[in-house]
Design a protein around this motif. Structure first.
Motif, PDB file in Angstrom:
ATOM      1  N   LEU C  18       0.833  -0.153 -22.142  1.00 28.58           N
ATOM      2  CA  LEU C  18       1.583   0.853 -22.759  1.00 28.58           C
ATOM      3  C   LEU C  18       2.806   0.890 -22.444  1.00 28.58           C
ATOM      4  N   THR C  19       3.299   0.865 -21.122  1.00 36.93           N
ATOM      5  CA  THR C  19       4.742   0.835 -20.632  1.00 36.93           C
ATOM      6  C   THR C  19       5.447  -0.165 -21.507  1.00 36.93           C
ATOM      7  N   CYS C  20       4.880  -1.608 -21.275  1.00 36.75           N
ATOM      8  CA  CYS C  20       5.232  -2.914 -21.716  1.00 36.75           C
ATOM      9  C   CYS C  20       5.585  -2.491 -23.560  1.00 36.75           C
ATOM     10  N   LEU C  21       4.485  -1.863 -23.972  1.00 38.65           N
ATOM     11  CA  LEU C  21       4.885  -1.709 -25.550  1.00 38.65           C
ATOM     12  C   LEU C  21       5.986  -0.845 -25.790  1.00 38.65           C
ATOM     13  N   VAL C  22       6.059   0.340 -25.038  1.00 39.51           N
ATOM     14  CA  VAL C  22       7.098   1.382 -25.328  1.00 39.51           C
ATOM     15  C   VAL C  22       8.269   0.774 -25.149  1.00 39.51           C
ATOM     16  N   LEU C  23       8.619   0.159 -23.853  1.00 38.96           N
ATOM     17  CA  LEU C  23       9.940  -0.426 -23.451  1.00 38.96           C
ATOM     18  C   LEU C  23      10.321  -1.815 -24.112  1.00 38.96           C
ATOM     19  N   SER C  24       9.279  -2.531 -24.943  1.00 35.48           N
ATOM     20  CA  SER C  24       9.750  -3.623 -25.563  1.00 35.48           C
ATOM     21  C   SER C  24      10.304  -3.128 -26.643  1.00 35.48           C
ATOM     22  N   THR C 104       5.381   6.691 -16.103  1.00 38.67           N
ATOM     23  CA  THR C 104       5.771   7.855 -16.698  1.00 38.67           C
ATOM     24  C   THR C 104       7.218   8.078 -16.746  1.00 38.67           C
ATOM     25  N   ILE C 105       7.677   8.242 -15.194  1.00 37.68           N
ATOM     26  CA  ILE C 105       9.116   8.496 -14.905  1.00 37.68           C
ATOM     27  C   ILE C 105       9.772   7.639 -15.681  1.00 37.68           C
ATOM     28  N   PHE C 106       9.583   6.341 -15.332  1.00 34.28           N
ATOM     29  CA  PHE C 106      10.323   5.198 -15.801  1.00 34.28           C
ATOM     30  C   PHE C 106      10.664   5.148 -17.239  1.00 34.28           C
ATOM     31  N   ILE C 107       9.531   5.536 -17.928  1.00 37.62           N
ATOM     32  CA  ILE C 107       9.748   5.380 -19.440  1.00 37.62           C
ATOM     33  C   ILE C 107      10.487   6.535 -20.069  1.00 37.62           C
ATOM     34  N   VAL C 108      10.334   7.805 -19.343  1.00 36.94           N
ATOM     35  CA  VAL C 108      11.010   8.884 -19.740  1.00 36.94           C
ATOM     36  C   VAL C 108      12.557   8.748 -19.409  1.00 36.94           C
TER      37      VAL C 108
END
Lengths: 150, 150, 150
Positions: C18-24, C104-108
């Motif tokens: 999910l992290t990879c999807l959001v940040l891509s 979570t912190i990184f994505i936000v």
């Protein structure tokens, strides 16, 4: 070895590895070319290179080098996310029926993009970029599908 | 956990993880330094920073910052493909006999490249870049070998 | 499939995907926007685009485009290392108790960074960047912990 993904039992991983090899080569060729063309053009961006080769130093690259660097930066901006998503797709257990067409379209689109960017061919550059972007969005959807059906 | 690659049973994965840690640190140090040196130099590239710190705003970075950013961009152009290929090599079941020397040469070459780039030392910068490029090509060959002998 | 990491048995891998999807998506939106805003602004960086659209050609991008490209380059410099480290952490057998808060912190922090960079909001941009950097250092420490306790 039990943890290995690389044997014939996982053709999706094989497709992912070949994609990684071809696109890494694409990136490195663009990058190395930019340095080689700058050196051939008799200009230097670093003062120590200018002193060494007796070349004038300039902050701004000549047009051919700047074009190669733009093509490289476009390649980086699209290829790294795609390779990470491709790896994640395969690790999640995604199959070849979706991976092979998406990977193939992306590879063809990216190689075409490098070629038509360097040859200044429009609208082909925009078409190649759009195709690589659509392939990336399709891969994102495929990753989501694998997660939801796992 | 069965799917884990990180236990002592897979030293090639361990080598890959350490390579990823060291080179990520290398990249982040170059990037953070470029921002820190720009701030120290009393110039701003964003108008809001100029207003905040009473610094003149310039589209062009001072030479020391531009040099750090060139070193960072060179690091990005070589390290990301290498780390992706290294991960793929290990996931394909590649062993340490090839991984350890290639990873070691690449790490040494990249750290050396950052240092000699910032100190403007030629021909060492070109030598370090060439060594990191050869290590990448060797890794590509190693990945192909693992696939063909799997 | 035995080698798959993507089933419900591994929630840390799910978090990583999910992290990879959001940040891509974050990276691609910044990149596509930079091209779209340049085209809207009626300027071209490539002569073939200038000829095609009757736009003046300039080596220097207009401020809004340059800002988007700086935001994109900052995103690239932080997101690629983080995603590689995140993947390595999960493959090493790292659990969710550490992965979920760090991811979570990184994505936000990264999404906030993109927004406040484009809106020229300081000191929020620096705070968001620092938060993403700290999350990356925490992930590095977590990777080391997993290796040492494996």
């Amino acid at each position: 070895m039990q943890q290995s993904l690389g044997n014939g039992a996982n053709p999706a991983f094989l497709a992912c590895v070949l994609t990684c090899l071809v696109l890494s080569l694409n990136l490195l060729m663009l990058w190395v070319s930019s340095g080689a063309i700058r050196a051939q053009g008799g200009v230097a961006i670093n003062p120590e290179d200018g002193a060494r080769y007796g070349a004038p130093v300039s902050e701004l690259d000549p047009p051919a080098v700047a074009r190669l660097l733009r093509a490289h930066r476009n390649a980086e901006a699209t290829i790294y996310p795609f390779l990470l998503l491709g790896l994640v797709y395969v690790l999640a257990g995604g199959g070849t029926r979706i991976a092979v067409p998406i990977f193939t379209i992306f590879i063809v689109a990216r190689i075409a993009h490098s070629i038509v960017y360097l040859r200044a061919m429009q609208p082909w550059r925009t078409i190649a970029f759009a195709a690589s972007l659509l392939a990336t969005l399709a891969l994102m959807a495929a990753v989501l599908c694998v997660l939801l059906t796992a």
